[in-house]
Design an enzyme around this catalytic site. Structure first.
Site, short mmCIF file in Angstrom:
data_model
loop_
_atom_site.label_atom_id
_atom_site.label_comp_id
_atom_site.label_asym_id
_atom_site.label_seq_id
_atom_site.Cartn_x
_atom_site.Cartn_y
_atom_site.Cartn_z
N GLU A 49 35.57 13.49 101.85
CA GLU A 49 34.29 13.10 102.09
C GLU A 49 33.16 12.29 100.72
O GLU A 49 32.98 12.74 100.31
CB GLU A 49 32.97 13.28 102.96
CG GLU A 49 31.77 12.66 103.33
CD GLU A 49 31.01 13.05 103.55
OE1 GLU A 49 29.83 12.71 104.13
OE2 GLU A 49 30.46 14.44 104.32
N ARG A 53 27.10 6.33 97.93
CA ARG A 53 26.11 5.99 97.21
C ARG A 53 25.35 5.39 95.81
O ARG A 53 24.75 5.58 95.34
CB ARG A 53 25.63 7.63 97.06
CG ARG A 53 25.00 8.10 98.62
CD ARG A 53 23.72 10.13 98.52
NE ARG A 53 24.85 10.68 99.94
CZ ARG A 53 24.36 11.14 100.08
NH1 ARG A 53 23.74 12.35 98.91
NH2 ARG A 53 24.47 11.99 100.98
N THR A 76 27.90 8.66 104.90
CA THR A 76 26.51 7.67 104.68
C THR A 76 27.10 6.69 104.82
O THR A 76 26.12 5.48 104.59
CB THR A 76 26.43 8.10 103.57
OG1 THR A 76 26.25 9.41 102.67
CG2 THR A 76 24.46 8.01 102.72
N LYS A 136 28.85 16.11 112.87
CA LYS A 136 28.34 16.47 111.94
C LYS A 136 26.42 16.99 111.88
O LYS A 136 26.33 16.51 113.23
CB LYS A 136 28.16 15.09 111.02
CG LYS A 136 27.43 15.76 109.63
CD LYS A 136 27.05 14.88 109.00
CE LYS A 136 26.26 14.56 107.54
NZ LYS A 136 26.83 13.49 106.33
#
Length: 215
Positions: A49, A53, A76, A136
């Site tokens: 993953e 960011r 994200t 998640k």
């Protein structure tokens, strides 16, 4: 062809079943992308993953998507634009800290399997209502950790989770032992100092230890 929530969860579950730990990666330099992915895959952690960011994140996803044996996802995801950019970069799946109707619709339209985030029973139930049964659990430790996830699992056994956020070698066993946990997300397998130093052998060793965790 729109990807249904049910089909997305089937694919997300398959990816989560690849290894006990999904590395959660914050990569600043695209030059580190390929050797980092190769080290993690060689260590037994094929699902990766890459969090959106950093300015380099999309280029990192594109580079890691070329690594044989790896299954690279974008973390994200917050907006529909994030979803489109992640898919265009080559992401095989997406991970979000929470879930909105717009984000879910974008993932369906882009046919990007989504692992949507939930922290409460109500959030999990709302996603189940839409067809998602692989979620998640985020932020895991701040939301009560393994005891909270165990408690949520009692009335909602049909939902499985990948806890992420504060998961470490010290508490991973507590999560992975739960019947409603398929895998956990962790950043400790790719420490920033080792990535910066190019210590790929060290990262492969950390990945090997994580891949050996029982579940």
């Amino acid at each position: 062809m729109m990807l249904t929530a049910k089909a997305a969860s089937v694919r997300a579950r398959e990816i989560c079943e690849l290894a006990p730990i999904v590395p959660v990666l914050v990569v600043d330099d695209v030059a580190h992308a390929r050797p980092l992915a190769e080290a993690l895959v060689a260590g037994g952690l094929p699902a990766l993953e890459v969090t959106l960011r950093t300015p380099a994140a999309l280029d990192v996803i594109a580079a890691m998507a070329q690594v044989e044996g790896g299954v690279v996802g974008a973390g994200t995801l917050v907006t529909p634009d994030d979803v489109k950019a992640a898919k265009a970069a080559g992401a095989h799946f997406g991970v979000s800290p929470g879930a909105t109707d717009a984000l879910i619709a974008a993932c369906a339209a882009e046919e990007l399997p989504l692992l949507p985030g939930a922290a409460t029973a109500s959030e999990a139930m709302a996603l189940l209502e839409k067809g998602f049964d692989m979620l998640k659990f985020f932020p895991a430790e701040a939301s009560g950790g393994a005891p909270a996830l165990k408690a949520i699992g009692a009335p909602l056994p049909q939902i499985s989770f990948c806890p992420t956020g504060g998961v470490s070698p010290g508490n991973a066993d507590g999560y992975l032992s739960l019947p409603n946990v398929v895998c956990a997300g962790g950043s400790w397998v790719a420490p920033k100092d080792r990535v910066t130093a190019g210590d790929w052998a060290g990262i492969e060793a950390l990945a090997r230890d994580a891949a050996a965790l029982p579940r």
